[in-house]
Write a protein that holds these residues in place. Structure first.
Motif, short mmCIF file in Angstrom:
data_model
loop_
_atom_site.label_atom_id
_atom_site.label_comp_id
_atom_site.label_asym_id
_atom_site.label_seq_id
_atom_site.Cartn_x
_atom_site.Cartn_y
_atom_site.Cartn_z
N PRO A 38 0.84 -1.20 0.00
CA PRO A 38 0.00 0.00 0.00
C PRO A 38 0.87 1.25 0.00
O PRO A 38 2.02 1.22 0.47
CB PRO A 38 -0.80 -0.11 1.30
CG PRO A 38 -0.12 -1.12 2.13
CD PRO A 38 0.71 -1.97 1.23
N GLY A 82 -2.69 0.85 -7.32
CA GLY A 82 -2.64 0.11 -6.06
C GLY A 82 -3.41 0.78 -4.95
O GLY A 82 -4.06 1.81 -5.13
N GLU A 83 -3.29 0.20 -3.78
CA GLU A 83 -3.94 0.72 -2.58
C GLU A 83 -3.29 2.05 -2.19
O GLU A 83 -2.07 2.16 -2.15
CB GLU A 83 -3.77 -0.30 -1.45
CG GLU A 83 -4.44 0.02 -0.17
CD GLU A 83 -4.21 -1.04 0.89
OE1 GLU A 83 -4.34 -0.68 2.08
OE2 GLU A 83 -3.89 -2.19 0.55
N TYR A 126 1.06 5.14 1.32
CA TYR A 126 0.53 6.10 2.28
C TYR A 126 1.16 7.46 1.98
O TYR A 126 2.39 7.61 2.05
CB TYR A 126 0.86 5.68 3.71
CG TYR A 126 0.34 4.30 4.06
CD1 TYR A 126 -1.02 4.10 4.28
CD2 TYR A 126 1.18 3.21 4.16
CE1 TYR A 126 -1.52 2.84 4.60
CE2 TYR A 126 0.71 1.95 4.49
CZ TYR A 126 -0.65 1.77 4.71
OH TYR A 126 -1.13 0.53 5.02
N SER A 130 -3.77 5.72 0.37
CA SER A 130 -4.51 6.53 1.34
C SER A 130 -3.74 7.81 1.62
O SER A 130 -2.51 7.84 1.54
CB SER A 130 -4.79 5.76 2.64
OG SER A 130 -3.60 5.40 3.29
#
Length: 163
Positions: free
Chosen positions: A45, A99-100, A47, A102
């Motif tokens: 992930p 992709g992931e 970030y 946040s």
């Protein structure tokens, strides 16, 4: 039309991933692009973290309540900036990051928050300043602190070559 990315008001937690510091500067956009590549490569992930230090020296007694509205405005502005940064980098990439992902805006001392947050992740990615005339100024204070004090691998992304 795609809903804008939500921005969380807390440090990234959960599965370790690639953490990138982003303040909207050109250097942080280059770092964000490289972080997307790293996250894809390692299937981790991503970030994206912005740290807002609303009071580098602290408030005099009784002033904290008076500046709360300004802090909220600053945090909202940084959240919008993160969304724009991701959108800008995505549109410039040959193949958008899939992709992931946040986004996080956290209040605190930039270096302290980055180092603490990075300790739980795979890699920290930061940009450079790169415009100083002295060798020691080629890295900004954040990237220098990360290289010297981070407990995880740090990828410092330089400016792209001028063509």
């Amino acid at each position: 039309m795609r809903e804008p990315f939500p921005v969380l008001g807390e440090a990234p937690a959960g599965r370790p991933g690639v953490l990138v510091a982003c303040d909207g500067s050109d250097g942080s956009l280059w770092a964000l692009d490289r972080a997307m590549t790293e996250a894809e490569l390692f299937r981790l992930p991503l970030y994206v973290l912005a740290v807002v230090n609303p009071s580098p020296t602290g408030y005099p007694p009784g002033m904290a309540e008076l500046v709360q509205e300004s802090v909220e405005h600053l945090t909202a502005s940084m959240a919008d900036g993160l969304r724009r940064a991701v959108s800008t980098v995505q549109s410039a990439r040959e193949r958008p990051y899939g992709g992931e992902l946040s986004l996080h805006v956290v209040l605190g001392n930039v270096i302290e928050v980055l180092l603490q947050t990075a300790s739980a992740h795979h890699t920290l990615v930061v940009g450079t300043r790169g415009n100083g005339g002295f060798a020691r100024l080629l890295l900004g204070s954040v990237s220098t602190a990360a290289v010297h004090h981070c407990s995880r691998p740090v990828l410092v992304v330089p400016a792209p070559p001028v063509t």
